[in-house]
Design a protein around this motif. Structure first.
Motif, mmCIF file in Angstrom:
data_model
loop_
_atom_site.group_PDB
_atom_site.id
_atom_site.type_symbol
_atom_site.label_atom_id
_atom_site.label_comp_id
_atom_site.label_asym_id
_atom_site.label_seq_id
_atom_site.Cartn_x
_atom_site.Cartn_y
_atom_site.Cartn_z
ATOM 1 N N GLY A 1 44.465 44.588 2.690
ATOM 2 C CA GLY A 1 45.784 44.268 3.216
ATOM 3 C C GLY A 1 46.011 42.802 3.486
ATOM 4 N N ARG A 2 45.016 41.948 3.228
ATOM 5 C CA ARG A 2 45.127 40.530 3.593
ATOM 6 C C ARG A 2 45.974 39.744 2.596
ATOM 7 N NH1 ARG A 2 41.939 36.756 6.635
ATOM 8 N NH2 ARG A 2 42.074 34.647 5.837
ATOM 9 N N ILE A 3 45.731 39.933 1.310
ATOM 10 C CA ILE A 3 46.338 39.061 0.311
ATOM 11 C C ILE A 3 47.805 39.400 0.091
ATOM 12 C CG2 ILE A 3 46.157 38.210 -2.046
ATOM 13 C CD1 ILE A 3 43.793 37.507 -0.110
ATOM 14 N N HIS A 4 48.091 40.677 -0.087
ATOM 15 C CA HIS A 4 49.471 41.127 -0.285
ATOM 16 C C HIS A 4 49.512 42.631 -0.031
ATOM 17 C CE1 HIS A 4 53.303 42.065 -2.224
ATOM 18 N NE2 HIS A 4 53.581 40.778 -2.173
ATOM 19 N N PRO A 5 50.528 43.122 0.669
ATOM 20 C CA PRO A 5 50.538 44.552 1.013
ATOM 21 C C PRO A 5 50.593 45.486 -0.180
ATOM 22 C CG PRO A 5 52.620 43.483 1.611
ATOM 23 C CD PRO A 5 51.659 42.391 1.267
ATOM 24 N N GLU A 6 51.068 44.999 -1.328
ATOM 25 C CA GLU A 6 51.154 45.854 -2.511
ATOM 26 C C GLU A 6 49.922 45.753 -3.406
ATOM 27 O OE1 GLU A 6 55.952 46.075 -3.279
ATOM 28 O OE2 GLU A 6 54.891 44.305 -4.018
ATOM 29 N N VAL A 7 48.981 44.900 -3.038
ATOM 30 C CA VAL A 7 47.788 44.660 -3.860
ATOM 31 C C VAL A 7 46.577 45.226 -3.135
ATOM 32 C CG1 VAL A 7 46.366 42.927 -4.994
ATOM 33 C CG2 VAL A 7 48.847 42.602 -4.846
ATOM 34 N N LYS A 8 45.952 46.232 -3.736
ATOM 35 C CA LYS A 8 44.877 46.951 -3.055
ATOM 36 C C LYS A 8 43.479 46.452 -3.392
ATOM 37 C CE LYS A 8 47.694 51.122 -2.630
ATOM 38 N NZ LYS A 8 47.922 52.520 -3.058
ATOM 39 N N LEU A 9 43.319 45.746 -4.516
ATOM 40 C CA LEU A 9 42.017 45.239 -4.921
ATOM 41 C C LEU A 9 42.087 43.725 -5.004
ATOM 42 C CD1 LEU A 9 41.242 47.738 -7.848
ATOM 43 C CD2 LEU A 9 40.712 48.004 -5.415
ATOM 44 N N ASN A 10 41.133 43.059 -4.377
ATOM 45 C CA ASN A 10 41.162 41.593 -4.325
ATOM 46 C C ASN A 10 39.772 41.050 -4.624
ATOM 47 O OD1 ASN A 10 43.993 41.317 -3.106
ATOM 48 N ND2 ASN A 10 42.969 42.636 -1.611
ATOM 49 N N TYR A 11 39.708 40.137 -5.574
ATOM 50 C CA TYR A 11 38.434 39.577 -6.003
ATOM 51 C C TYR A 11 38.419 38.066 -5.812
ATOM 52 C CZ TYR A 11 37.183 44.062 -8.100
ATOM 53 O OH TYR A 11 36.871 45.390 -8.286
ATOM 54 N N LEU A 12 37.333 37.575 -5.228
ATOM 55 C CA LEU A 12 37.119 36.143 -5.087
ATOM 56 C C LEU A 12 36.437 35.616 -6.337
ATOM 57 C CD1 LEU A 12 35.749 36.043 -1.417
ATOM 58 C CD2 LEU A 12 38.129 36.024 -2.203
ATOM 59 N N ALA A 13 36.868 34.457 -6.797
ATOM 60 C CA ALA A 13 36.328 33.900 -8.034
ATOM 61 C C ALA A 13 36.501 32.389 -8.024
ATOM 62 C CB ALA A 13 37.034 34.494 -9.256
ATOM 63 N N SER A 14 35.780 31.713 -8.896
ATOM 64 C CA SER A 14 35.933 30.270 -9.043
ATOM 65 C C SER A 14 37.288 29.956 -9.664
ATOM 66 C CB SER A 14 34.830 29.721 -9.943
ATOM 67 O OG SER A 14 34.972 30.214 -11.270
ATOM 68 N N PRO A 15 37.823 28.756 -9.435
ATOM 69 C CA PRO A 15 39.100 28.381 -10.053
ATOM 70 C C PRO A 15 39.147 28.564 -11.572
ATOM 71 C CG PRO A 15 38.616 26.869 -8.284
ATOM 72 C CD PRO A 15 37.403 27.758 -8.428
ATOM 73 N N PRO A 16 38.089 28.207 -12.325
ATOM 74 C CA PRO A 16 38.174 28.475 -13.772
ATOM 75 C C PRO A 16 38.322 29.962 -14.095
ATOM 76 C CG PRO A 16 36.425 26.899 -13.319
ATOM 77 C CD PRO A 16 36.871 27.422 -11.996
ATOM 78 N N LEU A 17 37.636 30.833 -13.340
ATOM 79 C CA LEU A 17 37.781 32.269 -13.590
ATOM 80 C C LEU A 17 39.146 32.781 -13.160
ATOM 81 C CD1 LEU A 17 34.268 33.759 -12.679
ATOM 82 C CD2 LEU A 17 35.278 33.413 -14.944
ATOM 83 N N VAL A 18 39.746 32.156 -12.153
ATOM 84 C CA VAL A 18 41.111 32.527 -11.782
ATOM 85 C C VAL A 18 42.044 32.280 -12.959
ATOM 86 C CG1 VAL A 18 43.077 31.934 -10.302
ATOM 87 C CG2 VAL A 18 40.791 32.151 -9.312
ATOM 88 N N VAL A 19 41.893 31.128 -13.598
ATOM 89 C CA VAL A 19 42.719 30.815 -14.775
ATOM 90 C C VAL A 19 42.454 31.828 -15.886
ATOM 91 C CG1 VAL A 19 43.195 29.097 -16.558
ATOM 92 C CG2 VAL A 19 42.828 28.370 -14.188
#
Length: 920
Positions: free
Chosen positions: A561-579
């Motif tokens: 529930g931290r990132i966005h209420p409609e988004v249930k799965l959240n993954y941390l990644a390096s900036p290149p992997l975000v891109v």
């Protein structure tokens, strides 16, 4: 001040004589070579603050010299930081409390100016900007304009505080993230101040009202996150009581292999330390690997100390620290001061130096680190890049979504209709997508779609290697004809304006923008839930089929529930992997094996085809970063832009409260307060407000994110004439207790086991008599219990209160009428905050817990044997509806005599206020 061990000495630097408290002089009397670096800093702090026993005496100093690495912490010491750093979400309530204390001290017969920071206190406004606009060249300006429209009243209040209080400065919005500003500019590493007419040198130490204050540990500064109330006490000259901690050593060897980043390293370290168990401990990094670890990488590791559970994660002062000070534009005089003092005190690290003693030691050969993410809901849950798809599939199971048909995300409209799919077909968004071959085409959303890809948060946006790596990957992707998927909300939130400068100098900002990664603001954005709304068509598609979609972000927190209420799965990644995930658009794409997409030449493009080499990134850092960049961007750091300076700034010594305000309100903590000190009383016939499982975070407890119109807080705001479009966020309204108490325990993902674990901030209210329990919002139930005169308790499992150092998680608990929290274990900061707000933390003993005791929340609880706070254990009696009783013991977690005193006063602030009011 006292100097029992005759350690006062003189050091001459830059032609000036300074006094300092010499650790080598102490070592001649009591050997200290075995002490870790961090404990030597604590030892200097004790030497400098020795006062004959009011807070520090010779016994405390001697106890620290005799530190036993294997012993459980038992000796209490007082620690006084050199300075305090605040961010605006937690800083505004701090200034509100200080303003209220000025009123209260006058009511107790004192003077307003008695309430004033006594040490340097700096607030960086970085948590208020939201990603409303994205993917356009106007995003930065539009988001900045909206930020000031939403927060003008708060900012006016902070400008009042900057004028009213001494030793208090504000870094205005649109500058950077607090931890990066702290690292790049505010940190001194060694402090120089005047005492009794003489220049004094001492280590830079810091308390911060954000748990990621530990980022500063990367440059050798000891500091950690505290709650707002503890920070306020430090600002007012009150030391913090702590037990001499155990120190876990972490030996680093080797260097990172090709294709890996500092993010992969820190996720590996986080997983290892969390598994080892370091809650309440210091972690200290050492070993030959330090010579291969740039300062920015060290700061990345230090930043995530809260994620691995430690109080701090510190590195020593060495040549690399001086290199960074020089790069970031510090003066040569300051650099010379740091080096001379560190060498004189034995705090300087050289490769191959003898190792200190540690409570335990872990080791990592950095050459073994591999590309990783963490998720889908905890930062310590590391996932290898090649296993992300399988991890995502497992995460679907609790949502009963295995039946959903998984087909490619982008299909032709007619084919979608023919196959009938499980997702809603929606029109593609055209903003900044003109070059996309899919622009204007219909597309379909399915489970696993990445709908947010955000380069955000202090953890990584402070690190040139990963930021330039992201830019290089974007450049290579654009050159091959790749674009971001049209349903992905992309954003770039640099940690400071220096980042934008070096991306522009490297000609990498433009390719990032071509993929939709336009600068959206200089602040903490997506990582704290300020991700802003999803595009209407994406949001509609998610709701239409109750889709389980994902975010990928370069942050440090991914709780439910931290990132966005409609988004249930959240993954941390390096900036290149975000891109990379923005291009792939789905967790169904295995980035280690599957192509990201099809290039303009019709050939598949794999991640390995566009990943930049370590050598290329290193060369680019050397050719683009310069001290002039830092000097230029921080030349007028406290001045602010035209928007900031246009805000009216009151000049009165006492704040004039506006009763109509829904942002700033005089809190009720000091109402009716006298100079009389209370007692720690037993609790009788309390009801359970909430029954929770393991890993309840401060995100679950503290009001955070958006305010729903039909929530207690939403209804309150509407009753005050505030339309839902003007609600702003809970974080922006932390200065108003009426809003915040209504949002406590209101998180949409919190699960109250009294209701079978259903999500949402509700509970069962047991009224007088034998009436059937009634389902109510937690705030509404608390209000009923208050009218009934019934005290409240909260029951929980392990790791209660993990996450950010949100003081409102404790303040709201107090204002709801909760007298005690009984849990299997507590996170360090939240336990301290509960004590500071007069809420009693109690711990189940002997492996007992909610399940083993058969508790369901319908019982009445009495807690006896507290003995005015002196008892180490108390007895809890649970009385069931049939009259049967169960007795069990709990540990009383008032850990130091000072904490007992705070509790007797009703809280830490009340204690401080009475001390100040009693002075002439």
């Amino acid at each position: 001040m006292h100097d029992s061990f005759s350690t006062r000495d003189t050091l001459s630097v830059n032609g000036q004589d300074y006094i300092y408290y010499s650790l080598p002089r102490l070592a001649a009397q009591h050997p200290i070579d075995h002490l870790p670096y961090s404990l030597k800093i604590l030892l200097e702090n004790l030497l400098r603050h020795e006062d004959g026993g009011q807070t520090v005496d010779a016994g405390h100093i001697k106890a620290l010299t005799q530190w036993d690495p294997a012993a459980e912490p038992s000796v209490e010491i007082a620690f006084m930081p050199a300075r305090v750093v605040l961010q605006d979400f937690t800083g505004v309530p701090c200034v509100v409390d200080l303003a209220a204390m000025r009123d209260a001290v006058v009511a107790l017969g004192g003077r307003p100016e008695q309430i004033n920071p006594l040490i340097p206190s700096e607030l960086v406004i970085d948590h208020s900007v939201q990603v409303d606009e994205f993917g356009s060249e106007d995003a930065l300006d539009i988001n900045g304009r909206i930020e000031f429209e939403r927060n003008g009243e708060r900012y006016s209040f902070l400008r009042w505080g900057q004028n009213a209080f001494d030793n208090f400065k504000v870094v205005p919005p649109n500058t950077g993230i607090v931890h990066q500003v702290n690292l790049e500019h505010l940190a001194r590493v060694v402090m120089a101040a005047e005492r009794d007419g003489q220049a004094l040198l001492y280590p830079d130490t810091v308390f911060g009202t954000d748990s990621h204050t530990t980022m500063i540990n990367g440059i050798g500064v000891l500091g950690w996150g505290v709650g707002g109330i503890e920070a306020e006490a430090a600002m007012l000259g009150q030391p913090s009581s702590m037990l001499i901690p155990q120190v876990v050593g972490f030996r680093l060897t080797g260097k990172l292999p090709e294709g890996t980043t500092a993010t992969d390293l820190v996720l590996t370290v986080t997983q290892m330390l969390r598994a080892h168990g370091v809650v309440g401990k210091f972690v200290e990094f050492f070993g030959d690997g330090l010579q291969h670890l740039p300062l920015a990488d060290r700061a990345t590791i230090g930043n995530m100390a809260p994620e691995y559970g430690a109080t701090c994660g510190i590195f020593p002062i060495d040549a690399e620290a001086l290199n960074y000070l020089r790069l970031s534009g510090r003066s040569e005089a300051q650099i010379a001061l740091v080096q001379a003092y560190a060498r004189a005190q034995g705090l300087w690290h050289e490769p191959g130096a003898a190792e200190a003693s540690y409570s335990s030691v872990l080791q990592l050969d950095m050459a073994t680190v591999v590309p990783s993410l963490a998720g889908p809901k905890r930062p310590q849950d590391r996932v290898l890049l090649g296993q992300v798809r399988a991890n995502y599939h497992s995460a679907l199971e609790p949502f009963s979504l295995a039946r959903r048909k998984r087909i490619p995300l982008v299909e032709e409209t007619e084919r979608l209709k023919d196959e009938g799919g499980g997702g809603a077909a929606v029109g593609a968004r055209e903003a900044a997508r003109e070059s996309s071959p899919d622009s204007g085409a219909a597309w379909q959303l399915h489970d696993g779609a990445v709908v947010i890809a955000a380069i955000t948060s202090c953890t990584n946006t402070s690190n040139p290697a990963v930021m330039l790596g992201a830019g290089l990957l974007a450049r290579n992707a654009v050159a091959r004809g790749l674009t971001s998927a049209p349903w992905v909300k992309t954003s770039l939130g640099p940690g400071s304006r220096v980042v934008t400068d070096y991306l522009e100098r490297a000609n990498l900002l433009e390719p990032l923008e071509q993929l939709g990664f336009n600068v959206v603001g200089y602040g903490c954005t997506t990582c704290i839930g300020n991700s802003g709304p999803l595009p209407d068509d994406v949001s509609a598609a998610i709701r239409h089929d109750d889709l389980v979609v994902a975010s990928v972000l370069s942050g440090n927190r991914n709780f439910e529930g931290r990132i966005h209420p409609e988004v249930k799965l959240n993954y941390l990644a390096s900036p290149p992997l975000v891109v990379a995930y923005a291009i792939a658009g789905s967790l169904e794409v295995d980035l280690s094996n599957d192509p990201l997409g099809t290039g303009s030449d019709g050939e598949p493009v794999y991640l390995r085809d566009i990943w930049p080499s370590n050598q290329e990134i290193g060369d680019l850092i050397a050719s683009t970063l310069s001290p002039e960049m830092f000097a230029r961007n921080y030349a007028d750091v406290f001045a602010g832009d035209a928007r900031w300076n246009a805000i009216a700034a009151p000049t009165s010594q006492r704040f004039v409260w506006d009763s109509a305000s829904t942002y700033i309100k005089n809190p009720p903590y000091f109402q009716g307060m006298t100079m009389d000190v209370g007692r720690v009383e037993d609790i009788h016939d309390a009801r359970v407000l909430g029954l929770f499982g393991d890993s309840i975070t401060t995100d679950h407890i503290s009001p955070a994110g958006n305010i729903k119109a039909d929530s207690p807080a939403g209804r309150f705001l509407q009753s005050r004439g505030v339309a839902p479009l003007q609600f702003n966020s809970y974080g922006s309204r932390r200065g108003n207790d009426d809003v915040m108490v209504r949002g406590t325990f209101a998180n949409i993902r919190i699960k109250n086991l009294m209701l079978g674990g259903e999500e949402g901030g509700n509970t069962l209210y047991y009224g007088p008599g034998n009436a059937a329990p009634e389902k109510l919002a937690i705030y509404d139930a608390a209000l009923r219990y208050k009218d009934d005169g019934v005290p409240l308790v909260v029951l929980a499992g392990a790791e209660y209160g993990t996450g950010s150092s949100r003081d409102w998680a404790a303040k709201g608990t107090n204002l709801l009428g909760v007298k005690a929290v009984i849990a299997s274990s507590f996170e360090r900061i939240h336990r301290s905050n509960l004590v500071g707000m007069g809420v009693l933390p109690l711990r189940f003993v002997d492996g007992q817990g909610i399940a083993s005791l058969g508790l369901d929340g319908s019982e009445r609880f009495s807690i006896t044997g507290l003995d005015n706070g002196n008892a180490r254990q108390a007895t809890v009696t649970a009385t069931r509806s049939d009259g049967s009783q169960q007795h069990f013991q709990v540990d009383v977690l008032l850990l130091t005599p000072k904490e007992v005193e705070y509790f007797r006063h009703g809280g830490l602030l009340q204690y401080v206020l009475r001390q100040l009011a009693a002075r002439d």
